[in-house]
Design a protein around this motif. Structure first.
Motif, PDB file in Angstrom:
ATOM      1  N   THR A 241      10.482  23.905 -15.528  1.00  0.00           N
ATOM      2  CA  THR A 241      11.521  24.502 -14.679  1.00  0.00           C
ATOM      3  C   THR A 241      11.354  24.021 -13.242  1.00  0.00           C
ATOM      4  OG1 THR A 241      11.525  26.435 -16.103  1.00  0.00           O
ATOM      5  CG2 THR A 241      12.522  26.701 -13.946  1.00  0.00           C
ATOM      6  N   ALA A 242      10.097  24.003 -12.790  1.00  0.00           N
ATOM      7  CA  ALA A 242       9.826  23.583 -11.411  1.00  0.00           C
ATOM      8  C   ALA A 242      10.167  22.115 -11.220  1.00  0.00           C
ATOM      9  CB  ALA A 242       8.358  23.834 -11.077  1.00  0.00           C
ATOM     10  N   PHE A 243       9.815  21.300 -12.208  1.00  0.00           N
ATOM     11  CA  PHE A 243      10.107  19.872 -12.086  1.00  0.00           C
ATOM     12  C   PHE A 243      11.624  19.664 -12.030  1.00  0.00           C
ATOM     13  CE2 PHE A 243      10.571  15.464 -13.443  1.00  0.00           C
ATOM     14  CZ  PHE A 243       9.644  14.850 -12.610  1.00  0.00           C
ATOM     15  N   GLY A 244      12.352  20.438 -12.825  1.00  0.00           N
ATOM     16  CA  GLY A 244      13.816  20.362 -12.818  1.00  0.00           C
ATOM     17  C   GLY A 244      14.385  20.726 -11.455  1.00  0.00           C
ATOM     18  N   ILE A 245      13.778  21.720 -10.819  1.00  0.00           N
ATOM     19  CA  ILE A 245      14.240  22.118  -9.483  1.00  0.00           C
ATOM     20  C   ILE A 245      14.011  20.971  -8.500  1.00  0.00           C
ATOM     21  CG2 ILE A 245      13.767  23.669  -7.534  1.00  0.00           C
ATOM     22  CD1 ILE A 245      13.010  25.816  -9.677  1.00  0.00           C
ATOM     23  N   TRP A 246      12.802  20.414  -8.544  1.00  0.00           N
ATOM     24  CA  TRP A 246      12.470  19.335  -7.600  1.00  0.00           C
ATOM     25  C   TRP A 246      13.356  18.104  -7.823  1.00  0.00           C
ATOM     26  CZ3 TRP A 246      10.473  14.354  -8.398  1.00  0.00           C
ATOM     27  CH2 TRP A 246      10.099  13.671  -7.212  1.00  0.00           C
ATOM     28  N   THR A 304      12.657   3.199  -6.402  1.00  0.00           N
ATOM     29  CA  THR A 304      13.504   3.721  -5.327  1.00  0.00           C
ATOM     30  C   THR A 304      13.944   2.610  -4.391  1.00  0.00           C
ATOM     31  OG1 THR A 304      11.563   4.120  -3.967  1.00  0.00           O
ATOM     32  CG2 THR A 304      12.326   5.954  -5.316  1.00  0.00           C
ATOM     33  N   LYS A 305      14.970   2.944  -3.667  1.00  0.00           N
ATOM     34  CA  LYS A 305      15.455   2.019  -2.646  1.00  0.00           C
ATOM     35  C   LYS A 305      15.311   2.748  -1.322  1.00  0.00           C
ATOM     36  CE  LYS A 305      19.752   1.931  -1.724  1.00  0.00           C
ATOM     37  NZ  LYS A 305      21.127   2.108  -2.069  1.00  0.00           N
ATOM     38  N   GLY A 306      14.417   2.260  -0.490  1.00  0.00           N
ATOM     39  CA  GLY A 306      14.275   2.869   0.836  1.00  0.00           C
ATOM     40  C   GLY A 306      13.439   4.144   0.886  1.00  0.00           C
ATOM     41  N   ILE A 307      13.000   4.668  -0.264  1.00  0.00           N
ATOM     42  CA  ILE A 307      12.096   5.822  -0.231  1.00  0.00           C
ATOM     43  C   ILE A 307      10.698   5.272  -0.483  1.00  0.00           C
ATOM     44  CG2 ILE A 307      11.464   8.019  -1.277  1.00  0.00           C
ATOM     45  CD1 ILE A 307      14.308   8.307  -2.257  1.00  0.00           C
ATOM     46  N   ARG A 308       9.795   5.469   0.465  1.00  0.00           N
ATOM     47  CA  ARG A 308       8.456   4.914   0.303  1.00  0.00           C
ATOM     48  C   ARG A 308       7.648   5.738  -0.692  1.00  0.00           C
ATOM     49  NH1 ARG A 308       6.026   5.808   5.067  1.00  0.00           N
ATOM     50  NH2 ARG A 308       7.851   6.902   5.843  1.00  0.00           N
ATOM     51  N   PRO A 309       6.772   5.079  -1.467  1.00  0.00           N
ATOM     52  CA  PRO A 309       5.980   5.804  -2.461  1.00  0.00           C
ATOM     53  C   PRO A 309       5.225   6.980  -1.854  1.00  0.00           C
ATOM     54  CG  PRO A 309       5.697   3.447  -2.777  1.00  0.00           C
ATOM     55  CD  PRO A 309       6.527   3.613  -1.552  1.00  0.00           C
ATOM     56  N   GLU A 310       4.719   6.815  -0.616  1.00  0.00           N
ATOM     57  CA  GLU A 310       3.950   7.925  -0.040  1.00  0.00           C
ATOM     58  C   GLU A 310       4.837   9.121   0.281  1.00  0.00           C
ATOM     59  OE1 GLU A 310       3.925   4.814   0.965  1.00  0.00           O
ATOM     60  OE2 GLU A 310       4.153   4.585   3.139  1.00  0.00           O
ATOM     61  N   GLU A 311       6.135   8.862   0.542  1.00  0.00           N
ATOM     62  CA  GLU A 311       7.048   9.986   0.771  1.00  0.00           C
ATOM     63  C   GLU A 311       7.228  10.792  -0.508  1.00  0.00           C
ATOM     64  OE1 GLU A 311      10.787   9.464   3.357  1.00  0.00           O
ATOM     65  OE2 GLU A 311      10.316   7.448   2.651  1.00  0.00           O
ATOM     66  N   LEU A 312       7.411  10.059  -1.632  1.00  0.00           N
ATOM     67  CA  LEU A 312       7.584  10.721  -2.926  1.00  0.00           C
ATOM     68  C   LEU A 312       6.335  11.503  -3.303  1.00  0.00           C
ATOM     69  CD1 LEU A 312       9.223   8.422  -5.594  1.00  0.00           C
ATOM     70  CD2 LEU A 312       9.803  10.753  -5.042  1.00  0.00           C
ATOM     71  N   LEU A 313       5.187  10.842  -3.183  1.00  0.00           N
ATOM     72  CA  LEU A 313       3.934  11.499  -3.536  1.00  0.00           C
ATOM     73  C   LEU A 313       3.695  12.701  -2.633  1.00  0.00           C
ATOM     74  CD1 LEU A 313       1.800   8.326  -4.230  1.00  0.00           C
ATOM     75  CD2 LEU A 313       2.230  10.157  -5.862  1.00  0.00           C
ATOM     76  N   GLY A 314       4.031  12.550  -1.354  1.00  0.00           N
ATOM     77  CA  GLY A 314       3.866  13.661  -0.420  1.00  0.00           C
ATOM     78  C   GLY A 314       4.714  14.848  -0.821  1.00  0.00           C
ATOM     79  N   SER A 315       5.941  14.571  -1.241  1.00  0.00           N
ATOM     80  CA  SER A 315       6.834  15.652  -1.641  1.00  0.00           C
ATOM     81  C   SER A 315       6.330  16.334  -2.914  1.00  0.00           C
ATOM     82  CB  SER A 315       8.242  15.088  -1.860  1.00  0.00           C
ATOM     83  OG  SER A 315       9.082  16.060  -2.393  1.00  0.00           O
TER      84      SER A 315
ATOM     85  N   ILE B  54      11.364  27.623  -2.607  1.00  0.00           N
ATOM     86  CA  ILE B  54      11.881  26.479  -1.847  1.00  0.00           C
ATOM     87  C   ILE B  54      12.934  26.960  -0.849  1.00  0.00           C
ATOM     88  CG2 ILE B  54      12.874  24.143  -2.042  1.00  0.00           C
ATOM     89  CD1 ILE B  54      10.356  24.700  -3.863  1.00  0.00           C
ATOM     90  N   LEU B  55      13.833  27.816  -1.345  1.00  0.00           N
ATOM     91  CA  LEU B  55      14.991  28.202  -0.536  1.00  0.00           C
ATOM     92  C   LEU B  55      14.603  29.017   0.692  1.00  0.00           C
ATOM     93  CD1 LEU B  55      17.613  29.088  -3.300  1.00  0.00           C
ATOM     94  CD2 LEU B  55      17.532  27.053  -1.862  1.00  0.00           C
ATOM     95  N   ARG B  56      13.454  29.700   0.664  1.00  0.00           N
ATOM     96  CA  ARG B  56      13.092  30.521   1.831  1.00  0.00           C
ATOM     97  C   ARG B  56      12.921  29.640   3.072  1.00  0.00           C
ATOM     98  NH1 ARG B  56       7.142  30.898   2.561  1.00  0.00           N
ATOM     99  NH2 ARG B  56       6.284  29.708   0.835  1.00  0.00           N
ATOM    100  N   ASP B 101      16.609  18.298   1.556  1.00  0.00           N
ATOM    101  CA  ASP B 101      15.917  17.111   1.069  1.00  0.00           C
ATOM    102  C   ASP B 101      14.456  17.455   0.770  1.00  0.00           C
ATOM    103  OD1 ASP B 101      14.757  14.673   0.631  1.00  0.00           O
ATOM    104  OD2 ASP B 101      15.633  13.690   2.383  1.00  0.00           O
ATOM    105  N   PRO B 102      14.025  17.274  -0.483  1.00  0.00           N
ATOM    106  CA  PRO B 102      12.638  17.629  -0.802  1.00  0.00           C
ATOM    107  C   PRO B 102      11.617  16.707  -0.137  1.00  0.00           C
ATOM    108  CG  PRO B 102      13.668  16.569  -2.690  1.00  0.00           C
ATOM    109  CD  PRO B 102      14.742  16.766  -1.659  1.00  0.00           C
ATOM    110  N   LEU B 103      12.096  15.585   0.412  1.00  0.00           N
ATOM    111  CA  LEU B 103      11.170  14.664   1.059  1.00  0.00           C
ATOM    112  C   LEU B 103      10.923  15.033   2.528  1.00  0.00           C
ATOM    113  CD1 LEU B 103      12.575  11.260  -0.275  1.00  0.00           C
ATOM    114  CD2 LEU B 103      10.807  12.695  -1.286  1.00  0.00           C
ATOM    115  N   GLU B 104      11.685  16.033   2.977  1.00  0.00           N
ATOM    116  CA  GLU B 104      11.611  16.426   4.377  1.00  0.00           C
ATOM    117  C   GLU B 104      10.204  16.951   4.718  1.00  0.00           C
ATOM    118  OE1 GLU B 104      13.598  20.156   6.553  1.00  0.00           O
ATOM    119  OE2 GLU B 104      14.894  19.095   5.132  1.00  0.00           O
TER     120      GLU B 104
END
Lengths: 339, 123
Positions: A241-246, A304-315, B54-56, B101-104
């Motif tokens: 469920t969480a992965f779906g949200i992300w 990805t295009k323009g999204i750096r791997p570290e941004e994805l991993l960070g998120s 997330i929404l909070r 944006d989740p990357l924010e």
């Protein structure tokens, strides 16, 4: 489904202009095992295709309100597929085993997937089992340098066929192969000199259908210009469920930049969830009963295009409390236990 | 649109809801017909809890609405009814006035209380 069988597989054949799509199709269609395959083509090229279930479709895309190109519906395709379904169900053609859709060279394959997944009728009768992309060994590098569409086609591919390897220098073929691997580590690459290739191997939905996710090439995140790819796993089961949200949040915000997401996700059940998406379009996720191999870790590739791997991993790292697991880049020296 | 309950006819199951539908369909004949409903409710409740984490960050709150829709509210009392995660994010964008944006990097601070882009320590 209504007539008691599973959905009919649709194979999308894409590739740049002159990259040998039609030659490959001509070769493939001559196989006896492909006789109950219907083919939808955009144009009858110079290489004549001779097949009894050949239909021409004029690309007619209906752009939806949000204007996003990958979420367009191909009306022509909907009509053609509905017609085939009708003929099949009425028994007017031999039982339909497969539909092959050949795109125009410049086409983005995402709208084709979207059309099938979003149509209220088609989604119950057809499923996209493979995206095959042809790349010409002579001009492939040039196309990849100059055209983002070409990169998108590679990213969307489950299998890549390098054609005309007989006409290119071995060095440039090697260079192209490594570049293709860097753009899409999850795709299997085939070589086809003179249009010759192993048809069964090509159309065999490798192992567990389109879900075959070859072990990503060990290594650091790959960067090819603006295109990045990263393979990762998690240190435990991920809450689905969480992965779906992300992922739905990411695709809403940056869908056009997520050229591909593909892999197995360990969600704490007997088998993994197969995640497969091209831009905003996600294949209906399949919950498998068991793992296809010994390795029971999550394995996901993002292109990805323009999204750096570290941004994805960070998120993903930021969402670890919600997921219940932390992301780990897959690759050399990352301490991922090998099974 | 159903004239009695004002709800849209849903022809398209969002991919994040797909597992519930698949599970209900795969249920053996003769099995407890209520079981998938229980699953569904548990799943929705779980989703509401997680989504609210997330929404909070954006001052929004999600509630289940009668087990079929969700209501998204902001602190000014504005609300939107959404069907699934596919329509949640555009609705949230309308209420907040920008894309979520989740990357924010700032979202990371809210979620884990850490500055953005701390290098992942790999385990």
């Amino acid at each position: 489904m209504a007539d008691g069988r599973a959905t009919r597989p649709v194979t999308v054949v894409t590739g740049f202009l002159g990259s040998g799509k039609t030659t490959l199709l001509g070769r493939v269609l001559s196989e006896p095992s492909m006789s109950n395959t219907a083919v939808l083509v955009n144009e009858f090229g110079e290489v004549g295709l001779d097949h009894h279930l050949l239909r021409r479709v004029d690309e007619r895309a209906v752009l939806l309100g949000n204007g996003c190109v990958c979420c367009t519906t191909r009306e022509d395709l909907t009509e053609a597929l509905l017609e085939l379904l009708d003929l099949d169900q009425r028994g007017e053609i031999p039982r339909l085993d497969r539909v092959v859709v050949e795109t125009t060279g410049l086409a983005d394959p995402a709208p084709i997937l979207h059309t099938i997944f979003a149509d209220p009728v088609l989604q119950h009768h057809f499923s996209v089992d493979l995206v095959l992309t042809t790349v010409d060994a002579v001009n492939g590098n040039l196309h990849l340098d100059r055209n983002l569409e070409s990169v998108k086609q590679i990213a969307a591919a489950d299998k890549v066929i390098v054609t005309k390897t007989d006409a290119a220098e071995p060095d440039s073929v090697r260079g192209l192969l490594s570049r293709l691997g860097a753009i899409n580590p999850s795709a299997r690459v085939f070589e086809a000199a003179f249009g010759e290739t192993d048809v069964d191997e090509l159309f065999r939905p490798g192992g567990a259908g389109s879900h075959a996710v070859p072990a990503p090439a060990a290594g650091e995140p790959h960067d090819v210009g603006e295109t990045h790819s990263v393979s990762l796993t998690f240190d435990g089961s991920v809450d689905w469920t969480a992965f779906g949200i992300w992922l739905s949040m990411l695709l809403h915000a940056r869908g056009e930049d997520v050229l591909r997401v593909k892999g197995f996700l360990d969600v704490g059940e007997m088998g993994p969830v197969v995640v497969n998406g091209v831009q905003h379009t996600i294949h209906p996720p399949e919950h498998l009963d068991r793992w296809p191999d010994e390795d029971h870790r999550s394995r996901i590739v993002f292109i990805t295009k323009g999204i750096r791997p570290e941004e994805l991993l960070g998120s993903l790292e930021a969402f670890r409390g919600v997921f219940g697991a932390r992301p780990l880049p897959l690759g050399a020296g990352q301490g991922v236990p090998s099974s | 649109m159903c004239v009695l309950c004002g709800q849209d006819f849903v022809a398209q199951v969002h991919w994040t809801d797909r597992h519930l539908e698949d599970r209900a369909r795969a249920a053996a004949p003769g099995s407890d017909p209520v079981a998938p409903q229980g699953d569904r409710r548990r799943d929705r409740a779980h989703r509401v809890v997680l989504t609210n984490e997330i929404l909070r960050h954006y001052g929004l709150k999600l509630d289940d609405w009668g087990g079929s829709k969700y209501v998204l509210r902001d602190r000014k009392g504005r609300s939107e009814i959404v069907q699934d995660l596919g329509s949640l994010w555009p609705a949230a964008e309308r209420l907040v006035g920008r894309t979520l944006d989740p990357l924010e990097p700032a979202l990371r601070e809210t979620l884990v209380g850490e500055p953005a882009f701390a290098p992942a320590d790999g385990g």
